[in-house]
Design a protein around this motif. Structure first.
Motif, PDB file in Angstrom:
ATOM      1  N   PHE A  28      31.636  45.469  50.098  1.00 11.29           N
ATOM      2  CA  PHE A  28      32.090  44.152  49.621  1.00 11.29           C
ATOM      3  C   PHE A  28      32.906  43.368  50.652  1.00 11.29           C
ATOM      4  CE2 PHE A  28      32.083  46.781  45.640  1.00 11.29           C
ATOM      5  CZ  PHE A  28      31.064  46.104  44.981  1.00 11.29           C
ATOM      6  N   ALA A  29      33.045  43.862  51.856  1.00  8.97           N
ATOM      7  CA  ALA A  29      33.980  43.278  52.820  1.00  8.97           C
ATOM      8  C   ALA A  29      35.386  43.237  52.207  1.00  8.97           C
ATOM      9  CB  ALA A  29      33.538  41.894  53.267  1.00  8.97           C
ATOM     10  N   ASP A  30      35.716  44.282  51.462  1.00  8.23           N
ATOM     11  CA  ASP A  30      36.988  44.342  50.733  1.00  8.23           C
ATOM     12  C   ASP A  30      38.040  45.000  51.639  1.00  8.23           C
ATOM     13  OD1 ASP A  30      38.984  44.495  48.863  1.00  8.23           O
ATOM     14  OD2 ASP A  30      37.887  45.777  47.452  1.00  8.23           O
ATOM     15  N   GLY A  31      38.435  44.258  52.645  1.00  9.59           N
ATOM     16  CA  GLY A  31      39.394  44.824  53.587  1.00  9.59           C
ATOM     17  C   GLY A  31      39.895  43.775  54.558  1.00  9.59           C
ATOM     18  N   VAL A  32      40.843  44.175  55.371  1.00 12.39           N
ATOM     19  CA  VAL A  32      41.474  43.253  56.322  1.00 12.39           C
ATOM     20  C   VAL A  32      41.523  43.910  57.703  1.00 12.39           C
ATOM     21  CG1 VAL A  32      42.881  42.260  54.478  1.00 12.39           C
ATOM     22  CG2 VAL A  32      43.834  44.069  55.913  1.00 12.39           C
ATOM     23  N   TYR A  33      41.844  43.103  58.706  1.00 10.64           N
ATOM     24  CA  TYR A  33      41.902  43.664  60.055  1.00 10.64           C
ATOM     25  C   TYR A  33      42.966  42.954  60.877  1.00 10.64           C
ATOM     26  CZ  TYR A  33      39.431  39.634  62.097  1.00 10.64           C
ATOM     27  OH  TYR A  33      39.082  38.379  62.526  1.00 10.64           O
ATOM     28  N   GLU A  34      43.269  43.532  62.000  1.00  9.70           N
ATOM     29  CA  GLU A  34      44.168  42.924  62.986  1.00  9.70           C
ATOM     30  C   GLU A  34      43.694  43.303  64.381  1.00  9.70           C
ATOM     31  OE1 GLU A  34      46.516  40.772  63.614  1.00  9.70           O
ATOM     32  OE2 GLU A  34      46.710  40.211  61.515  1.00  9.70           O
TER      33      GLU A  34
END
Ligand SMILES: Cc1ncc(COP(=O)(O)O)c(C=O)c1O
Length: 305
Positions: A28-34
């Protein structure tokens, strides 16, 4: 290619690093990044990047899988194992693994943490010297662009369009004709009066860490700046333009669509800012910039959303 990646508690060979097929980041693209830039052996603006990571997680109600101290230890260990001298640390946190169902799992799974590194000499990129072309495209993204989510399909489509037009970046344009930001960078112009101009923070753009550092530098140097939307026409007639991000630093823009900016060469103010930014990365100016760099400080965006 880096030798090691970090995946959910283990340092594994990069080409053997895998995540579960039911990871909600994959489903689901259920995430974040840096992305934290590394110049020499120094992480640049590490705390502001981790502040923003924490905020992105909060906004999506995903728990931080490890403490900040542990996260920093993992970053350093991965940099050490990959013998990284110059490049970037990429980290991604997703809601974790659960049977595919749109709603959040009733019992929250452990969030998944993945980290990789890429070696690049960020401080010596040919585009700094030559400048870049940008195209303008409609902004087709969702209405929470302040969250650094891994859901980047519109950004990928925009970047591809730029590449096919021989451009470095695509500046996205809202329905009223104002530039929001690039697909992976913030957009800036310089007015005739020498004032830096970039869009104000809102849910329409990502709160760039480099953007903030540029403001801090501008303040130290006594440069005037303003945060407001600018139109494509303003961009085309600006005397200078540039893009900023953790990996592109201050990249001079010399062409917007078919229009040359200034004399078609990187502008003097953009080059000066780049110099100051490189100096900042090298540690030369860091102690001059007090205030915004304390851990835990984040932009007050929560009220806007
Ligand atoms: C959409 C977007 N805007 C702006 C930026 C610049 O942010 P930063 O300076 O923190 O890299 C990025 C960086 O990835 C981005 O993806």
């Amino acid at each position: 290619m880096a030798r090691f990646a970090y995946v959910n508690g283990r340092y594994v060979l990069h080409d053997k690093a895998t995540v579960h097929v039911e990871d909600r980041g994959y489903q689901f693209a259920d995430g974040v990044y840096e992305v934290v830039p590394v110049v020499g052996r120094s992480m640049i603006d590490e705390d502001p990047h981790l502040d923003r990571l924490g905020r992105s997680l909060d906004e999506l109600m995903i728990a931080m899988p490890v403490s900040r101290q542990v996260l920093k230890m993992i970053m350093r260990e991965l940099v050490r194992r990959n013998r990284l001298v110059g490049g970037l640390v990429y980290m991604q946190i997703t809601r974790g693994v659960a049977p595919r169902d749109h709603q959040f799992p009733a019992v929250a799974p452990p969030p998944a943490l993945v980290m990789t590194t890429t070696a690049i000499d960020l401080a010596a990129q040919p585009k700094f010297r030559d400048g870049v072309k940008v195209i303008t495209i409609p902004d087709i993204r969702w209405t929470r662009c302040d969250i650094k989510t891994v859901s980047l399909l519109p950004n990928c489509l925009g970047k591809q369009q730029a590449a096919e037009a021989g451009a470095y970046e695509a500046w996205q344009v809202d329905r009223d004709g104002y530039v929001t930001e690039g697909t992976s960078s913030n957009a800036w112009i310089v007015t005739d009066a020498g004032k830096l101009l970039t869009r104000e923070l809102s849910i329409d753009i990502l709160s760039g860490v480099t953007r903030r550092t540029i403001f801090a530098i501008a303040e130290t140097e006594g440069l005037e700046y303003e945060e407001r939307p600018f139109t494509v026409a303003e961009a085309r007639s600006a005397c200078e333009a540039f893009a900023s991000s953790a990996t592109s630093f201050v990249t001079p823009v010399v062409q917007v669509d078919d229009t040359m900016i200034g004399d078609g060469k990187p502008g003097p103010l953009a080059l000066k800012l780049l110099d100051w930014y490189l100096d900042y990365c090298a540690g030369g100016r860091r102690d001059k910039h007090v205030g915004p760099w304390t851990a835990g400080e984040i932009e007050p965006l929560r009220e806007i959303a």
